[in-house]
Design a protein around this motif. Structure first.
Motif, PDB file in Angstrom:
ATOM      1  N   ALA A 270      27.609  44.815  45.360  1.00  0.00           N
ATOM      2  CA  ALA A 270      27.083  44.953  43.999  1.00  0.00           C
ATOM      3  C   ALA A 270      28.081  44.416  42.968  1.00  0.00           C
ATOM      4  N   ILE A 271      29.359  44.640  43.203  1.00  0.00           N
ATOM      5  CA  ILE A 271      30.395  44.118  42.296  1.00  0.00           C
ATOM      6  C   ILE A 271      30.387  42.590  42.326  1.00  0.00           C
ATOM      7  N   LYS A 272      30.266  42.031  43.515  1.00  0.00           N
ATOM      8  CA  LYS A 272      30.203  40.575  43.648  1.00  0.00           C
ATOM      9  C   LYS A 272      29.003  40.021  42.882  1.00  0.00           C
ATOM     10  N   GLU A 273      27.886  40.705  43.015  1.00  0.00           N
ATOM     11  CA  GLU A 273      26.666  40.320  42.306  1.00  0.00           C
ATOM     12  C   GLU A 273      26.892  40.373  40.792  1.00  0.00           C
ATOM     13  N   MET A 274      27.544  41.436  40.327  1.00  0.00           N
ATOM     14  CA  MET A 274      27.842  41.573  38.897  1.00  0.00           C
ATOM     15  C   MET A 274      28.693  40.400  38.417  1.00  0.00           C
ATOM     16  N   ALA A 275      29.696  40.053  39.194  1.00  0.00           N
ATOM     17  CA  ALA A 275      30.580  38.939  38.826  1.00  0.00           C
ATOM     18  C   ALA A 275      29.799  37.638  38.788  1.00  0.00           C
ATOM     19  N   GLY A 276      28.890  37.454  39.717  1.00  0.00           N
ATOM     20  CA  GLY A 276      28.071  36.252  39.767  1.00  0.00           C
ATOM     21  C   GLY A 276      27.132  36.122  38.579  1.00  0.00           C
ATOM     22  N   HIS A 277      26.787  37.258  37.990  1.00  0.00           N
ATOM     23  CA  HIS A 277      25.889  37.257  36.834  1.00  0.00           C
ATOM     24  C   HIS A 277      26.664  37.394  35.524  1.00  0.00           C
ATOM     25  N   ASP A 278      27.965  37.116  35.601  1.00  0.00           N
ATOM     26  CA  ASP A 278      28.803  37.098  34.395  1.00  0.00           C
ATOM     27  C   ASP A 278      28.788  38.404  33.613  1.00  0.00           C
TER      28      ASP A 278
ATOM     29  N   ASP B 216      30.196  41.977  32.058  1.00  0.00           N
ATOM     30  CA  ASP B 216      31.375  42.304  31.268  1.00  0.00           C
ATOM     31  C   ASP B 216      32.574  42.623  32.173  1.00  0.00           C
ATOM     32  N   CYS B 217      33.724  42.077  31.806  1.00  0.00           N
ATOM     33  CA  CYS B 217      34.945  42.279  32.601  1.00  0.00           C
ATOM     34  C   CYS B 217      35.301  43.759  32.726  1.00  0.00           C
ATOM     35  N   GLY B 218      35.130  44.498  31.645  1.00  0.00           N
ATOM     36  CA  GLY B 218      35.414  45.937  31.680  1.00  0.00           C
ATOM     37  C   GLY B 218      34.556  46.655  32.699  1.00  0.00           C
ATOM     38  N   ASP B 219      33.268  46.302  32.747  1.00  0.00           N
ATOM     39  CA  ASP B 219      32.361  46.906  33.732  1.00  0.00           C
ATOM     40  C   ASP B 219      32.801  46.576  35.156  1.00  0.00           C
ATOM     41  N   LEU B 220      33.200  45.326  35.363  1.00  0.00           N
ATOM     42  CA  LEU B 220      33.681  44.924  36.694  1.00  0.00           C
ATOM     43  C   LEU B 220      34.924  45.721  37.095  1.00  0.00           C
ATOM     44  N   LEU B 221      35.851  45.861  36.166  1.00  0.00           N
ATOM     45  CA  LEU B 221      37.086  46.591  36.470  1.00  0.00           C
ATOM     46  C   LEU B 221      36.809  48.056  36.785  1.00  0.00           C
TER      47      LEU B 221
END
Length: 90
Positions: free
Chosen positions: A24-32, A34-39
């Motif tokens: 899911a994190i990879k998917e989030m990164a692929g969809h650009d 927010d960096c804060g959400d990813l962290l």
């Protein structure tokens, strides 16, 4: 980690959830996203990995270490445990 460990099924289930979380994190990164959400999500996955590691360690202490000491392999068991701890805790 064999099936003689009491927490085997719980460890496998937790790892499956972590695997899904990382996807899911990879998917989030692929969809650009927010960096804060990813962290935040990465921190949650890291915490989940730490917790499953603690569960494995506790199970190992209760099962393998006790069994090894009782069977007379105290020095080898302790040396193996120290090596594993050195790798787990950096």
């Amino acid at each position: 980690m064999g099936s003689h460990h009491k927490q085997h099924k719980s460890v496998i289930n937790r790892l499956a959830r972590i695997e899904g979380h990382v996807r899911a994190i990879k998917e989030m990164a692929g969809h650009d996203r927010d960096c804060g959400d990813l962290l935040i999500q990465i921190a949650a996955a890291r915490s989940a990995l730490d917790n499953v590691g603690k569960l494995i360690l506790k199970d190992h202490l209760r099962e393998c270490v006790v069994e090894g000491v009782e069977s007379g392999n105290k020095e080898k068991v302790l040396a193996d445990l120290e090596g594993a701890l050195d790798k787990f805790i950096r």
